[in-house]
Enzyme design. Structure first.
Site, PDB file in Angstrom:
ATOM      1  N   LYS A  19       0.855  -1.189   0.000  1.00 14.47           N
ATOM      2  CA  LYS A  19       0.000   0.000   0.000  1.00 14.47           C
ATOM      3  C   LYS A  19       0.889   1.236   0.000  1.00 14.47           C
ATOM      4  O   LYS A  19       1.543   1.557   0.991  1.00 14.47           O
ATOM      5  CB  LYS A  19      -0.905   0.066   1.229  1.00 14.47           C
ATOM      6  CG  LYS A  19      -1.986   1.156   1.094  1.00 14.47           C
ATOM      7  CD  LYS A  19      -2.576   1.612   2.408  1.00 14.47           C
ATOM      8  CE  LYS A  19      -1.826   2.740   3.031  1.00 14.47           C
ATOM      9  NZ  LYS A  19      -1.888   4.030   2.254  1.00 14.47           N
TER      10      LYS A  19
ATOM     11  N   GLU B 120      10.521   1.612  10.189  1.00 15.42           N
ATOM     12  CA  GLU B 120      11.500   2.677   9.949  1.00 15.42           C
ATOM     13  C   GLU B 120      10.741   3.978  10.138  1.00 15.42           C
ATOM     14  O   GLU B 120       9.889   4.330   9.321  1.00 15.42           O
ATOM     15  CB  GLU B 120      12.095   2.543   8.545  1.00 15.42           C
ATOM     16  CG  GLU B 120      13.398   3.322   8.364  1.00 15.42           C
ATOM     17  CD  GLU B 120      13.167   4.783   8.013  1.00 15.42           C
ATOM     18  OE1 GLU B 120      13.287   5.625   8.940  1.00 15.42           O
ATOM     19  OE2 GLU B 120      12.861   5.078   6.853  1.00 15.42           O
TER      20      GLU B 120
ATOM     21  N   CYS C  76      13.284  11.522   6.837  1.00 15.91           N
ATOM     22  CA  CYS C  76      13.531  11.008   8.190  1.00 15.91           C
ATOM     23  C   CYS C  76      15.018  11.013   8.506  1.00 15.91           C
ATOM     24  O   CYS C  76      15.421  11.053   9.663  1.00 15.91           O
ATOM     25  CB  CYS C  76      12.961   9.602   8.335  1.00 15.91           C
ATOM     26  SG  CYS C  76      13.664   8.410   7.169  1.00 15.91           S
TER      27      CYS C  76
ATOM     28  N   GLU D  26      10.349  16.259  15.481  1.00  9.50           N
ATOM     29  CA  GLU D  26      10.636  16.118  14.061  1.00  9.50           C
ATOM     30  C   GLU D  26       9.760  17.109  13.287  1.00  9.50           C
ATOM     31  O   GLU D  26       8.576  16.874  13.072  1.00  9.50           O
ATOM     32  CB  GLU D  26      10.373  14.682  13.592  1.00  9.50           C
ATOM     33  CG  GLU D  26      10.800  14.445  12.154  1.00  9.50           C
ATOM     34  CD  GLU D  26      10.575  13.015  11.704  1.00  9.50           C
ATOM     35  OE1 GLU D  26      11.428  12.482  10.973  1.00  9.50           O
ATOM     36  OE2 GLU D  26       9.539  12.430  12.081  1.00  9.50           O
TER      37      GLU D  26
END
Length: 510
Positions: free
Chosen positions: A192, A267, A301, A401
């Site tokens: 997906k 991850e 990331c 983040e």
């Protein structure tokens, strides 16, 4: 911001024909049973660039059944590594033959610069070739010292059906960090992609069919995390989930997958620091910091969203970073000279700005930028290159983040303090150190709580070198031999080979 190099529209007009995407289930392209579709509007150009079938529970379930049936049949899981490798090598060749077509659609959906997207798509072929080489080298262990009549083997067998859920920031590249390795191991898959960048995954599905991958071995379901991703994370016939995305969603997947104790590889986010010592090559370090901050508009990331600079050189180093930042080319992703494109959505652009405003309210100061960027002729989803100074370890700018073109600057006096600051977040994806003293580099590398540490460089990666995070940046590994091993179950086989029978446990009384 007039001194920034801003690239405005170069006269590109998105294709009149909008990309149409369908699900790939058991080797066939199908629409949703409900007839539902969803659209993606280009973040740079403000027009619809793809329209895809919107999957639901029915499509997700059908794809999982197809993958389960294909796995159990052995059509892929029990063929030789040589045969699997041959298909993967064909896929690599087909990727290279279709680079421009895939690149264009990825630029339109993601907003990333065309030169960057081209490099990612073409470079992804290397993952398929490396995975093909691994497919032929799978081996376990044998134990021949257990006695004259015994021998044992430890086998590695494909784990089964793998759900692969990929993000919007590197849709083709990250899929190629997962799918070829799972296929090389003999697994079957349900994929997906993000609803914001579905097209390149559909295009890869076309190449898989052309390369001769059997029906049902790789299935693609388009749509949203709820319900498609939810079904893929909870279904009893799924043996493993491989997810790249936010830490928040990764935690949710871990929770819901626990009901069936399926394996989960994650991850997730990062708040990665580069530490700069006074004896570093400051010009090289500044260039790497600027690259790490603005690459993919900071929507990475692995980006270097923090720098930790020795106090003796902090003022000079920040000045170098700011000067270089002014020369970074922001603008139209279709311009070959553009280095930084658009933010993925207007909502995310606004969220970045809130983070910057919160940092200023907490006491940080702006050395550059700090607001949305206007590019004539394009959408309003651009953000200025931004450098925050006087950032302390307890600020959100040092902990959260932000996922945008925003750099937070902190300072240190000693190696001990630098290590503490670098490790002082919940994340542990990547870190970097700049020094001409290899003892300093090695000491920092050993003590940094991160899955990858770069010394005197940033974000170099190779299919052979594994990748993954520590702490709340994830679990498990991708790419390399360690990433390949994630897709196996280990089975022990103990065999009696001698004619002598084993000692009987039950004996008759005489």
């Amino acid at each position: 911001m007039n001194d920034l190099s801003i690239r405005a529209s170069v006269g590109f007009e998105p294709a009149k024909e909008v990309f149409a995407g369908q699900h790939l289930i058991d080797g066939a392209w199908v629409d949703s049973a409900s007839g539902a579709t969803f659209e993606r509007v280009s973040p740079s150009h403000g027009v619809v660039v793809s329209r895809c079938a919107e999957g639901g529970e029915a499509e997700a379930n059908a794809a999982i059944v197809a993958a389960r049936t294909a796995f159990d049949s052995g059509v892929w899981s029990r063929i030789s590594g040589k045969e699997r490798a041959a298909v993967l090598l064909k896929v690599a060749d087909l990727i290279e033959a279709n680079v421009e077509r895939i690149t264009l659609q990825e630029v339109l959906e993601s907003g990333k610069p065309i030169a960057q997207a081209r490099g990612e798509v073409s470079g992804a072929a290397d993952h398929w070739r490396y995975a093909a080489s691994l497919a032929r080298g799978v081996h376990g262990d044998s134990h021949d010292t257990l006695g004259a009549d015994m021998v044992a083997m430890v086998l590695k067998q494909p784990i089964g059906v793998v759900s692969i859920i990929t993000p919007w920031n590197f849709p083709f590249w990250i899929l190629s960090q997962k799918l070829p390795y799972a296929l090389a191991a003999g697994c079957t898959c349900v994929v997906k992609p993000s609803e914001m960048t579905p097209a390149s995954t559909v295009m890869l599905g076309e190449l898989l069919i052309e390369a001769g991958l059997p029906a049902g071995v790789c299935n693609i379901v388009l749509g949203y995390g709820d319900p498609v991703g939810s079904v893929m994370s909870t279904h009893k016939d799924v043996d493993m989930v491989s997810f790249t995305g936010s830490t928040r969603v990764g935690k949710l997947i871990s929770k819901v997958a626990a009901d069936t104790l399926k394996k989960v590889a994650l991850e997730l986010g990062g708040k990665n620091a580069q530490v700069i010592f006074p004896d570093a090559d400051l010009d090289e370090a500044a260039d790497a910091v600027v690259f790490g901050t603005y690459f993919n508009v900071g929507q990475c990331c692995n980006g270097s969203s923090r720098i930790i600079v020795h106090k003796d050189i902090a003022e000079d180093f920040v000045a170098r970073v700011v000067a270089l930042s002014r020369d970074v080319r922001f603008g139209d992703p279709m311009d070959e000279a553009t280095q930084v494109g658009a933010i993925v959505t207007a909502a995310h652009n606004a969220q970045i700005h809130k983070h910057v405003q919160a940092a200023q309210a907490a006491g940080a100061k702006l050395a550059l930028g700090g607001g949305p960027l206007v590019v004539d002729g394009l959408s309003d989803q651009f953000y200025q290159p931004t450098v925050l100074i006087d950032v302390s370890a307890d600020m959100g700018a040092a902990q959260d983040e932000i996922f945008g073109p925003v750099l937070s600057v902190m300072t240190f006096d000693s190696l001990e303090e630098a290590v503490a600051l670098a490790n002082g977040t919940d994340y542990g994806l990547s870190a970097g150190v700049w020094s001409s003293n290899m003892h300093t580099c090695l000491e920092f590398s050993r003590r940094a709580e991160a899955g990858t540490v770069w010394t005197n460089t940033w974000m170099d990666g190779y299919p052979e070198v594994t990748f993954g995070g520590a702490k709340q940046s994830g679990q498990g590994r991708e790419i390399g031999r360690y990433g390949f091993e994630e897709f196996f179950e280990v089975k022990s086989v103990v065999m009696r080979v001698g004619e002598k029978s084993r000692a009987r446990w039950v004996t008759k009384e005489t």
